[in-house]
Scaffold this motif. Structure first.
Motif, PDB file in Angstrom:
ATOM      1  N   THR A 274       7.238   9.713   4.351  1.00 45.29           N
ATOM      2  CA  THR A 274       6.628   9.379   3.071  1.00 45.29           C
ATOM      3  C   THR A 274       6.269  10.686   2.354  1.00 45.29           C
ATOM      4  O   THR A 274       6.180  11.745   2.989  1.00 45.29           O
ATOM      5  CB  THR A 274       5.361   8.535   3.282  1.00 45.29           C
ATOM      6  N   PRO A 275       6.051  10.632   1.052  1.00 37.33           N
ATOM      7  CA  PRO A 275       5.696  11.861   0.325  1.00 37.33           C
ATOM      8  C   PRO A 275       4.440  12.534   0.884  1.00 37.33           C
ATOM      9  O   PRO A 275       4.379  13.754   0.976  1.00 37.33           O
ATOM     10  CB  PRO A 275       5.470  11.380  -1.112  1.00 37.33           C
ATOM     11  N   GLN A 276       3.449  11.742   1.292  1.00 37.36           N
ATOM     12  CA  GLN A 276       2.233  12.341   1.831  1.00 37.36           C
ATOM     13  C   GLN A 276       2.475  12.990   3.182  1.00 37.36           C
ATOM     14  O   GLN A 276       1.899  14.039   3.489  1.00 37.36           O
ATOM     15  CB  GLN A 276       1.078  11.332   1.896  1.00 37.36           C
ATOM     16  N   ASP A 277       3.360  12.404   4.014  1.00 39.69           N
ATOM     17  CA  ASP A 277       3.703  13.025   5.296  1.00 39.69           C
ATOM     18  C   ASP A 277       4.432  14.344   5.080  1.00 39.69           C
ATOM     19  O   ASP A 277       4.169  15.337   5.766  1.00 39.69           O
ATOM     20  CB  ASP A 277       4.576  12.090   6.137  1.00 39.69           C
ATOM     21  N   ALA A 278       5.358  14.347   4.124  1.00 43.65           N
ATOM     22  CA  ALA A 278       6.111  15.566   3.824  1.00 43.65           C
ATOM     23  C   ALA A 278       5.174  16.656   3.307  1.00 43.65           C
ATOM     24  O   ALA A 278       5.281  17.823   3.709  1.00 43.65           O
ATOM     25  CB  ALA A 278       7.199  15.262   2.801  1.00 43.65           C
ATOM     26  N   LEU A 279       4.242  16.288   2.435  1.00 39.18           N
ATOM     27  CA  LEU A 279       3.286  17.260   1.899  1.00 39.18           C
ATOM     28  C   LEU A 279       2.405  17.811   3.013  1.00 39.18           C
ATOM     29  O   LEU A 279       2.161  19.013   3.090  1.00 39.18           O
ATOM     30  CB  LEU A 279       2.429  16.620   0.805  1.00 39.18           C
ATOM     31  N   GLU A 280       1.942  16.926   3.900  1.00 38.95           N
ATOM     32  CA  GLU A 280       1.090  17.372   5.006  1.00 38.95           C
ATOM     33  C   GLU A 280       1.827  18.367   5.898  1.00 38.95           C
ATOM     34  O   GLU A 280       1.289  19.422   6.250  1.00 38.95           O
ATOM     35  CB  GLU A 280       0.619  16.173   5.821  1.00 38.95           C
ATOM     36  N   ARG A 281       3.076  18.042   6.263  1.00 38.97           N
ATOM     37  CA  ARG A 281       3.861  18.963   7.109  1.00 38.97           C
ATOM     38  C   ARG A 281       4.063  20.301   6.408  1.00 38.97           C
ATOM     39  O   ARG A 281       3.940  21.363   7.023  1.00 38.97           O
ATOM     40  CB  ARG A 281       5.204  18.339   7.465  1.00 38.97           C
ATOM     41  N   GLU A 282       4.370  20.259   5.115  1.00 39.77           N
ATOM     42  CA  GLU A 282       4.584  21.486   4.348  1.00 39.77           C
ATOM     43  C   GLU A 282       3.319  22.346   4.323  1.00 39.77           C
ATOM     44  O   GLU A 282       3.367  23.558   4.548  1.00 39.77           O
ATOM     45  CB  GLU A 282       5.005  21.120   2.922  1.00 39.77           C
ATOM     46  N   LEU A 283       2.165  21.710   4.080  1.00 43.09           N
ATOM     47  CA  LEU A 283       0.917  22.455   3.988  1.00 43.09           C
ATOM     48  C   LEU A 283       0.467  23.004   5.341  1.00 43.09           C
ATOM     49  O   LEU A 283      -0.104  24.097   5.411  1.00 43.09           O
ATOM     50  CB  LEU A 283      -0.173  21.589   3.357  1.00 43.09           C
ATOM     51  N   VAL A 284       0.725  22.280   6.407  1.00 39.66           N
ATOM     52  CA  VAL A 284       0.393  22.796   7.746  1.00 39.66           C
ATOM     53  C   VAL A 284       1.253  24.023   8.041  1.00 39.66           C
ATOM     54  O   VAL A 284       0.771  25.015   8.600  1.00 39.66           O
ATOM     55  CB  VAL A 284       0.558  21.696   8.824  1.00 39.66           C
TER      56      VAL A 284
ATOM     57  N   GLN B 150      -4.760  21.247  -3.628  1.00 34.38           N
ATOM     58  CA  GLN B 150      -5.433  20.923  -4.886  1.00 34.38           C
ATOM     59  C   GLN B 150      -4.436  20.861  -6.044  1.00 34.38           C
ATOM     60  O   GLN B 150      -4.493  19.964  -6.879  1.00 34.38           O
ATOM     61  CB  GLN B 150      -6.526  21.955  -5.193  1.00 34.38           C
ATOM     62  N   GLU B 151      -3.485  21.796  -6.068  1.00 32.23           N
ATOM     63  CA  GLU B 151      -2.467  21.791  -7.121  1.00 32.23           C
ATOM     64  C   GLU B 151      -1.604  20.527  -7.055  1.00 32.23           C
ATOM     65  O   GLU B 151      -1.282  19.937  -8.079  1.00 32.23           O
ATOM     66  CB  GLU B 151      -1.579  23.036  -6.998  1.00 32.23           C
ATOM     67  N   GLU B 152      -1.235  20.110  -5.834  1.00 27.73           N
ATOM     68  CA  GLU B 152      -0.423  18.899  -5.676  1.00 27.73           C
ATOM     69  C   GLU B 152      -1.193  17.656  -6.104  1.00 27.73           C
ATOM     70  O   GLU B 152      -0.627  16.730  -6.673  1.00 27.73           O
ATOM     71  CB  GLU B 152       0.054  18.743  -4.232  1.00 27.73           C
ATOM     72  N   MET B 153      -2.492  17.620  -5.821  1.00 26.00           N
ATOM     73  CA  MET B 153      -3.300  16.468  -6.223  1.00 26.00           C
ATOM     74  C   MET B 153      -3.374  16.388  -7.745  1.00 26.00           C
ATOM     75  O   MET B 153      -3.354  15.304  -8.319  1.00 26.00           O
ATOM     76  CB  MET B 153      -4.708  16.538  -5.630  1.00 26.00           C
ATOM     77  N   ASN B 154      -3.434  17.548  -8.402  1.00 24.58           N
ATOM     78  CA  ASN B 154      -3.455  17.567  -9.870  1.00 24.58           C
ATOM     79  C   ASN B 154      -2.084  17.203 -10.437  1.00 24.58           C
ATOM     80  O   ASN B 154      -1.995  16.535 -11.460  1.00 24.58           O
ATOM     81  CB  ASN B 154      -3.880  18.941 -10.383  1.00 24.58           C
ATOM     82  N   ARG B 155      -1.026  17.665  -9.766  1.00 21.01           N
ATOM     83  CA  ARG B 155       0.330  17.430 -10.252  1.00 21.01           C
ATOM     84  C   ARG B 155       0.805  16.009  -9.985  1.00 21.01           C
ATOM     85  O   ARG B 155       1.471  15.410 -10.817  1.00 21.01           O
ATOM     86  CB  ARG B 155       1.278  18.433  -9.580  1.00 21.01           C
ATOM     87  N   ARG B 156       0.445  15.465  -8.794  1.00 18.00           N
ATOM     88  CA  ARG B 156       0.885  14.112  -8.416  1.00 18.00           C
ATOM     89  C   ARG B 156      -0.328  13.259  -8.039  1.00 18.00           C
ATOM     90  O   ARG B 156      -0.656  13.116  -6.859  1.00 18.00           O
ATOM     91  CB  ARG B 156       1.862  14.182  -7.232  1.00 18.00           C
ATOM     92  N   PRO B 157      -1.001  12.677  -9.016  1.00 18.71           N
ATOM     93  CA  PRO B 157      -2.196  11.872  -8.744  1.00 18.71           C
ATOM     94  C   PRO B 157      -1.939  10.686  -7.809  1.00 18.71           C
ATOM     95  O   PRO B 157      -2.859  10.169  -7.200  1.00 18.71           O
ATOM     96  CB  PRO B 157      -2.640  11.383 -10.123  1.00 18.71           C
ATOM     97  N   SER B 158      -0.680  10.259  -7.676  1.00 11.34           N
ATOM     98  CA  SER B 158      -0.381   9.138  -6.780  1.00 11.34           C
ATOM     99  C   SER B 158      -0.670   9.489  -5.321  1.00 11.34           C
ATOM    100  O   SER B 158      -0.837   8.591  -4.483  1.00 11.34           O
ATOM    101  CB  SER B 158       1.085   8.717  -6.926  1.00 11.34           C
ATOM    102  N   LEU B 159      -0.775  10.773  -5.000  1.00 15.11           N
ATOM    103  CA  LEU B 159      -1.081  11.199  -3.627  1.00 15.11           C
ATOM    104  C   LEU B 159      -2.585  11.326  -3.368  1.00 15.11           C
ATOM    105  O   LEU B 159      -2.990  11.597  -2.244  1.00 15.11           O
ATOM    106  CB  LEU B 159      -0.398  12.533  -3.324  1.00 15.11           C
ATOM    107  N   ALA B 160      -3.404  11.123  -4.382  1.00 12.41           N
ATOM    108  CA  ALA B 160      -4.855  11.280  -4.245  1.00 12.41           C
ATOM    109  C   ALA B 160      -5.470  10.448  -3.114  1.00 12.41           C
ATOM    110  O   ALA B 160      -6.355  10.945  -2.418  1.00 12.41           O
ATOM    111  CB  ALA B 160      -5.549  10.971  -5.568  1.00 12.41           C
ATOM    112  N   PRO B 161      -5.017   9.213  -2.848  1.00 11.78           N
ATOM    113  CA  PRO B 161      -5.619   8.471  -1.741  1.00 11.78           C
ATOM    114  C   PRO B 161      -5.400   9.124  -0.369  1.00 11.78           C
ATOM    115  O   PRO B 161      -6.116   8.826   0.574  1.00 11.78           O
ATOM    116  CB  PRO B 161      -4.913   7.106  -1.785  1.00 11.78           C
TER     117      PRO B 161
END
Length: 155
Positions: A72-82, A98-109
């Motif tokens: 999922t997009p959130q899993d991919a983001l988490e792996r990238e950030l780790v 923080q930049e990703e949360m501002n850029r893609r609000p759908s990932l905020a949860p």
């Protein structure tokens, strides 16, 4: 002289019982929900996979899930950030979060769970040193990074 129907001993006992129930009942409800067990009809009878607890799936189950379904997009983001955290430092990873949360609000949860994972990864990076990992804490996602540092295993 009239006799009163008021019985102070009875009221005190009722209050004591009420207070005991007020304390015990929520504890019982939480424990029964935490320890809830369900059987899944698609698993072979008598197998270990047939019983699922509220605590989650086993490591074997999660590895087979990741093979079957795309990340999922959130899993991919988490792996990238780790990965960023391991290669650079937690500050860079938190800034990108923080930049990703501002850029893609759908990932905020998913922000709090990602920040917690970053906190645990920071503790692992610094060999279990809480002060070194905690030094990077910021108020990204409601201080979830600090919560991840505090709950990291092997500290």
């Amino acid at each position: 002289m009239t006799t009163s129907r008021y019985h102070p001993g009875v009221n005190q006992a009722a209050r004591r019982i009420g207070r005991t129930l007020a304390f015990v009942l929520p504890v019982v409800l939480v424990l029964s929900g935490t320890l809830a067990v369900t059987r899944v009809p698609w698993a072979p009878s008598g197998s270990e996979a047939q019983v699922l607890t509220a605590a989650g799936a086993t490591a074997r189950d999660t590895s087979s899930d990741s093979v079957r379904r795309p990340a999922t997009p959130q899993d991919a983001l988490e792996r990238e950030l780790v990965t960023v955290l391991q290669e650079e430092d937690p500050g860079v990873a938190l800034t990108r979060l923080q930049e990703e949360m501002n850029r893609r609000p759908s990932l905020a949860p998913y922000c709090t769970s990602i920040a917690r994972s970053l906190g645990r990864a920071a503790v692992a990076k610094y060999g279990g040193s809480l002060p070194l990992a905690h030094a990077w804490s910021r108020p990204v996602c409601d201080t979830s990074f600090a919560a991840g540092v505090a709950t990291a295993p092997g500290r």
